[in-house]
Design an enzyme around this catalytic site. Structure first.
Site: not given
Length: 385
Positions: A60, A162, A178, A204, A215, A304, A306-307
């Site tokens: 503002e 992923a 990947w 991980t 990156r 990110e 892990g499981p």
């Protein structure tokens, strides 16, 4: 008092501009919220601004300064209720009153207990026409991390996964690079850019040896996130990238049952070792860790992997959101790892529920976003923040 919303075409158009301005502050403002503001006089935009981060002027103030000399009788559009208290900067309400603004249109109220309606009421009491709720849903989304942080002391927790189309994150030998394509991986770096910290488990670190830095995308005024590893006994290898310390800062969260010699070596390298409480199974107490991150000013945490870590956060009601990247690939191998492991479900009704919010294609992959439906609410952390 019920807010009256008069959402004419002009109000919506100018508020959309304010929301777009606010989004320019992504990754720059935490633990403050992203806020955008537009000053309009006679149907013309005469001032614009957005918050660029802690200790800088609020949106503002920036917009009113740009509109200097043309603010009398104007309308101010702002994505978040103006503050009415002295913090790192003076109250925005006073700047609005000095400028002679006649109308203020707000997307969403400020959940901060020090504001919470006080800004709007201060302006109304001075005779300014105040309207709340124009494009409120979009305004609420902008301040989601801030809202949780100021009301609980805990960060907003987003799980990033992923996986293959059948939910696998690694082949049976542990290899995961990947699964998804370059476009999805680039988007993950954008997610890191707008987060305050990135969290992974020891598994991980051992399997992928990640850097967890930003990156492939420009920082654009943001900072690299804090890098955090959950390792209850400090068994991660000292040859791992995260064990080298450096910038951005690395934190390893552990319990009292850790390797003292390894802790000393990690500290010598510049890694911070946080010794916290333990869960009933001997792992790191994750709520305790989230409280500690909140005290460090972490308002948005990206997880990110892990499981097992994913499962623990979901089971304990600590995860808020899920971003699931699905690759057009199937492993079909029961020994390949799934993205979440360790939950016990005897009946479909016992499964944890998600609420899908968005679906889009990213390169050859699908990106699914969801809110985690909470079955229990973790204790707030404000007392220890």
């Amino acid at each position: 008092m019920k807010e009256a919303v008069r959402s004419g075409d002009d109000d919506v158009r100018f508020m959309r501009l304010a929301l777009a301005l606010a989004a320019r502050g992504k990754g720059m403002t935490h633990p403050n919220p992203m806020v955008g503001a537009v000053v309009v006089r006679g149907g013309e935009v005469v001032g614009k601004g957005y918050h660029r981060g802690p200790f800088t002027p609020h949106a503002e103030v920036v917009a009113l300064a740009e509109a200097s000399g043309r603010t009398a009788g104007s309308t101010l559009y702002v994505t978040l209720e103006p503050c009415n208290h002295h913090g790192r900067t003076p109250p925005c309400t006073e700047a609005v009153l000095r400028a002679g603004v006649s109308r203020v249109v707000i997307a969403a109220p400020d959940p901060n207990p020090e504001v919470k309606g006080g800004g709007a009421e201060r302006l109304r009491s001075a005779g300014i026409d105040v309207e709340m709720g124009i494009l409120r849903q979009e305004g609420e989304e902008l301040k989601a991390a801030y809202s949780k942080y100021v009301t609980t002391g805990l960060p907003l927790v987003t799980l990033k996964v992923a996986a293959t189309a059948d939910g696998k994150v690694a082949a049976r030998n542990g290899v995961s690079r990947w699964i998804t394509g370059k476009a999805a991986r680039r988007l993950v770096h954008e997610m890191r850019r707008v987060s305050d910290a990135v969290l992974v488990g020891r598994g991980t670190v051992e399997a992928d040896d990640p850097e967890l830095t930003v990156r492939h995308v420009p920082l654009r005024g943001a900072h690299h996130p804090l890098r955090v590893v959950v390792d209850s006994h400090l068994t991660m290898g000292l040859d791992r990238r995260l064990a080298r310390g450096g910038h951005p800062k690395v934190v390893v969260a552990t319990t009292a049952e850790h390797d003292a010699a390894k802790a000393e070596e990690l500290r010598r390298r510049g890694v911070e070792v946080w010794v916290g409480g333990a869960s009933p199974d001997g792992g790191v107490d994750l709520l305790d860790l989230l409280r500690a991150l909140g005290r460090e000013g972490v308002a948005h945490l990206l997880v990110e992997g892990g499981p097992t870590l994913m499962a623990s956060l979901l089971r304990e009601g600590l995860a808020d959101r899920l971003v699931l990247f699905l690759a057009p690939r199937v492993f079909g191998d029961r020994e390949a790892r799934s993205w979440v492991e360790g939950l016990r479900v005897e009946d479909p009704s016992q499964g944890l529920d998600l609420r899908w919010t968005r679906l889009r294609r990213v390169g050859e992959d699908l990106m699914l976003e969801a809110e985690v439906v909470k079955r229990k609410t973790p204790a707030t952390a404000r007392g220890g923040a």
